[in-house]
Structure formats: C-alpha cells, structure tokens
Design a protein around this motif. Structure first.
Motif, short mmCIF file in Angstrom:
data_model
loop_
_atom_site.label_atom_id
_atom_site.label_comp_id
_atom_site.label_asym_id
_atom_site.label_seq_id
_atom_site.Cartn_x
_atom_site.Cartn_y
_atom_site.Cartn_z
N UNK A 227 12.29 26.29 2.20
CA UNK A 227 11.37 26.09 1.14
C UNK A 227 10.72 24.98 0.89
N UNK A 228 10.98 23.88 2.03
CA UNK A 228 10.01 22.67 1.90
C UNK A 228 8.68 22.46 2.05
N UNK A 229 8.17 23.86 2.45
CA UNK A 229 6.68 23.69 3.14
C UNK A 229 5.86 23.53 1.78
N UNK A 230 6.08 24.33 0.66
CA UNK A 230 5.36 24.08 -0.46
C UNK A 230 5.39 22.61 -1.01
N UNK A 231 6.62 22.04 -0.96
CA UNK A 231 6.70 20.77 -1.42
C UNK A 231 5.83 19.59 -0.57
N UNK A 232 5.78 19.90 0.68
CA UNK A 232 5.18 19.28 1.72
C UNK A 232 3.61 19.30 1.51
N UNK B 176 9.16 20.60 11.89
CA UNK B 176 8.03 20.27 12.62
C UNK B 176 7.01 21.53 12.23
N UNK B 177 7.80 22.65 12.37
CA UNK B 177 6.76 23.75 12.11
C UNK B 177 6.14 23.63 10.68
N UNK B 178 7.15 23.65 9.84
CA UNK B 178 6.66 23.48 8.36
C UNK B 178 5.68 22.29 7.88
N UNK B 179 6.10 21.06 8.77
CA UNK B 179 4.95 19.91 8.61
C UNK B 179 3.65 20.51 8.89
N UNK B 180 3.64 20.98 10.10
CA UNK B 180 2.38 21.50 10.68
C UNK B 180 1.63 22.56 9.71
N UNK B 181 2.30 23.61 9.30
CA UNK B 181 1.81 24.53 8.38
C UNK B 181 1.28 24.06 7.31
N UNK B 182 2.04 22.89 6.45
CA UNK B 182 1.65 22.33 5.02
C UNK B 182 0.47 21.59 5.70
N UNK B 183 0.35 20.87 6.62
CA UNK B 183 -0.83 20.11 7.01
C UNK B 183 -2.11 20.84 6.90
N UNK C 74 0.83 -1.06 0.01
CA UNK C 74 -0.10 -0.10 0.11
C UNK C 74 1.03 1.25 -0.05
N UNK C 75 2.33 1.15 0.01
CA UNK C 75 2.93 2.24 0.01
C UNK C 75 3.71 2.76 -1.20
N UNK C 76 3.85 4.14 -1.29
CA UNK C 76 4.52 4.72 -2.43
C UNK C 76 5.60 5.47 -1.60
N UNK C 77 6.55 5.86 -2.38
CA UNK C 77 7.85 6.87 -1.93
C UNK C 77 7.78 8.22 -2.81
N UNK C 78 8.21 9.21 -2.00
CA UNK C 78 8.60 10.35 -2.28
C UNK C 78 9.73 11.04 -1.68
N UNK C 79 10.56 11.79 -2.29
CA UNK C 79 11.68 12.43 -1.58
C UNK C 79 11.20 13.80 -1.17
N UNK C 80 11.58 14.15 0.18
CA UNK C 80 11.39 15.26 0.93
C UNK C 80 12.21 15.51 2.03
N UNK C 81 12.51 16.60 2.25
CA UNK C 81 13.54 16.75 3.48
C UNK C 81 12.98 18.13 4.19
N UNK C 82 12.37 17.92 5.22
CA UNK C 82 11.50 18.90 5.98
C UNK C 82 12.52 19.76 6.79
N UNK C 83 13.53 19.34 6.75
CA UNK C 83 14.97 20.48 7.28
C UNK C 83 15.13 21.62 6.39
N UNK C 84 14.81 21.38 5.02
CA UNK C 84 15.05 22.38 3.92
C UNK C 84 14.19 23.82 3.93
#
Length: 385
Positions: free
Chosen positions: A84-89, A123-130, A72-82
């Motif tokens: 500008x990653x908020x838009x990608x997330x 974590x801030x980027x992940x929450x904002x993106x969510x 059931x899983x697919x992969x995608x590359x993402x680095x939450x520490x970068x």
C-alpha cells in the motif's frame, strides 16, 4: 560485446570539470526525491545535491527520520517495503523532476522474503509511483553485485556496462540486484519518456558508515581495537580475493551528475587500484607471508553463520569471490566524473572509523544501537533489520 582488454582506469585525482558547477541555473531549479536517504549512500547524495546550484529542493524519504536535515532538504517518512505504500510514494513524487532510488535492506539476511519485499517489490512500487506522478528522471542504485562472474582477477581485465547482469543467484543481495535490472528493463521499455539511469558502484565506504557496516557485515564479535595497525601480526592472503572500493562521497558526486546531466543507461563506478589481502595487510600493519585457498575461510564463516554469530552469509562471500572488476570509463566520459580518493584510501577511512567507533547523524548510521552488541547477539546476528 563486453570490453575485454586491460583497464583504461586512471589514478584517483581531480574530477573532470562539471560545466554547470558554480553557476546559477538558467532554468527552474530541480526538485529531487531520494528514497533511502538516511543510509551510507543516501546521506552523501543529499549533501552532494545540496551543494549543486541547479538543485532547488530535496525530499528525503526514510523509515526512521533524523532530527536535522542537510541544506535544501526536508524529510518525510515512507517505507517502500510496505504493502500500500505506492499511493504514499506517488504523493511524495508529485512535482518532482527526479527520483533517486536508494532504499535497500541488507538485513535481516536470514529472512530473504523480508528483503525481497523491500528490495524488489519496493523498487516496483517506486517505479510505478514515479510513472504515476509524471517524474521525468529515475536514477537507481544498482551494484557491481548485479553482474555475472567476470574474468579471473589475475588477468587484470575489467568489464564495461554490457557485461551480463545475472548476479550470483545463491546470494540474496546479488540475486535481488540482478532481478531489479530486469525490472528496469521492462520499465524503460514501457515508459520511453522517462530517463532511466542505473548506477553500478563497487563497495562504498566512508568514516561515518563504519559502525553500520560493522553491524551489517562483520557482526558483534569484531572488536574495534583489533583493527588498530600492528595488533594483527599476520593477515594470511586469500587467493582470488580482489575487489574495488569507492569512497561514498565520490559515488554521490556521480549520482548528482546523473541527476543533472542528459544521460541514460548504466554507469560503472569504481576507484583504482583494487583491494586484496596484501593491501589490507598493509593498512593493518600486518605481515602477509602466505596465501590460502578460500575454502577454509568460507568454512569458518559458514560455521559462524549457522551459530548466528555473524550477519553475512557464506553465499555473500561466494558472490564477493566472483565479482568482476569494473571499467568506469563511461562515467568519466559522459558524466565528467573522476573519484578523488583511491580504493585503498576508502578502505583506510572505513577501518579508521571502525577503530574509533564512528557513526553519522541518522538512525542507520548511529555509532551504537539500543542494547549494543549484546542485543545483536541475543537476537541472532542477521535476524533483524
């Protein structure tokens, strides 16, 4: 007020029934995104989600992607520490019912600014993106290390989820976990429509993570053969050293239940009984004749840290010595969760994996990295991700 009485923990055994397990979902299958999906906890969470009939698909995000994906899983590359990653997330989170945030850097421990960028700002980027993607559920992996020092271990008292979460400020890992608790406080206040769950597990071990955890905490100078039963004739006790271990797969089952159950707030996750140096001596087949104060061990660790021989700082040792013991009663009651393995069994599996040089199928869990232990020493233990 925190619960101050004795532990209400039960021995490890069969988990409580999961009402929806084994039945086809009546509503649309859930789509879940997992950050940090290739690590110790992430790989177990993917496996647990893949086995649940209520989960339709999983997107695993990581900096370095494996060649194969679990069911059931697919992969995608993402680095939450970068930057500008908020838009990608946000793009990856579109259409997701839940985000499970596990991404975390333990190394380079000698560069706290690097770990801060991933662990806190990430974590801030992940929450904002969510929030921007309209995700209804966020499940975050906090830690026992987020807690302030607890009751003395010799009292046997456990703390519940109301215990203060100020961490041990001198240790970056504990400091960052505690700070993220405040980040989540603000996010939950500002986004009342999002179900926010905080999981606070003890130490997570499994066989496949053995070499990764050796690299993260023990460093390149620990020989695998030293952990064979009977090789160490004596293991002196360290007064006050007592912690709770949990098999990673048992923790992953709790995360799965948090995704699929209408719960929110914090949940302690730990298995019994606690582990101390007497338990470790038994697992290693060593005698345990004397108890020593922690100061000599800390001094030796500090010297090795200064010489760049070990990746774990003495501040992390201080945090370990002050961690509270956890009462996991809420997880049992509200999630129907019960660990299948005891704390000593989880440690025994890790030690067996270290003796065997065991690893897993993802880059972080690889049994051996390029350059091996020589590269770890050459770059200075704790100096690189």
């Amino acid at each position: 007020m925190p619960e101050r009485g004795g532990s209400s923990e039960q021995p490890a055994g069969a988990p409580a029934p999961d009402p929806a397990a084994g039945v086809e979902p009546e509503s649309a299958p859930l789509r879940v995104v997992v950050t940090g999906a290739t690590g110790n906890l992430g790989t177990s969470v993917l496996a647990a989600l893949g086995e649940d009939p209520r989960i339709g698909s999983v997107l695993g995000l990581a900096r370095r992607l494996p060649h194969r994906a679990p069911p059931k899983t697919e992969w995608a590359a993402a680095d939450v520490g970068e930057d500008g990653s908020e838009d990608v997330l946000t793009g990856h989170f579109q259409g997701a019912d839940a985000v499970v945030h596990l991404a975390w850097l333990l190394q380079p421990s000698r560069s706290p600014l690097t770990t801060w960028r991933t662990n806190v700002l990430g974590t801030v980027r992940v929450l904002r993106a969510a929030a921007a993607a309209g995700v209804a559920t966020v499940v975050y992996s906090s830690s026992v290390a987020a807690y302030s020092p607890g009751p003395r271990h010799d009292t046997g008292r456990r703390v519940d989820e109301s215990w203060p979460t100020h961490g041990w400020p001198a240790a970056a890992y504990s400091r960052e976990k505690a700070y993220n608790e405040r980040v989540l406080d603000v996010f939950a206040r500002d986004h009342p429509g999002v179900r926010v769950v905080r999981m606070r597990p003890g130490f997570l071990f499994k066989r496949e993570s053995a070499m990764e955890q050796r690299r993260l905490f023990a460093g390149p100078l620990l020989p695998n053969r030293l952990l064979r039963p009977g090789v160490l004739p004596v293991l002196p006790g360290v007064a006050g050293l007592r912690f709770q271990a949990l098999h990673t797969d048992d923790a992953a089952d709790a995360f799965r239940r948090a995704v699929t159950s209408p719960v929110s707030g914090a949940f302690n996750l730990a298995s019994e009984p606690p582990v101390d140096t007497a338990v470790l001596a038994g697992l290693l087949g060593a005698r345990h004749p004397v108890r020593l104060p922690p100061a000599p061990l800390r001094a030796a660790l500090a010297a090795a840290w200064r010489l760049r021989l070990v990746p774990a700082s003495p501040d992390l040792f201080d945090a370990l010595m002050h961690l509270p013991l956890l009462d996991s009663g809420r997880a049992r009651r509200e999630l129907g969760w019960q660990p299948l393995r005891s704390g000593p069994e989880a440690v025994a599996e890790l030690l067996a994996g270290m003796r065997e040089g065991a690893g897993g199928p993802t880059p972080p869990l690889a049994s051996r990295l390029t350059g091996g232990r020589a590269a770890e020493l050459a770059t200075g233990a704790g100096s690189r991700p």
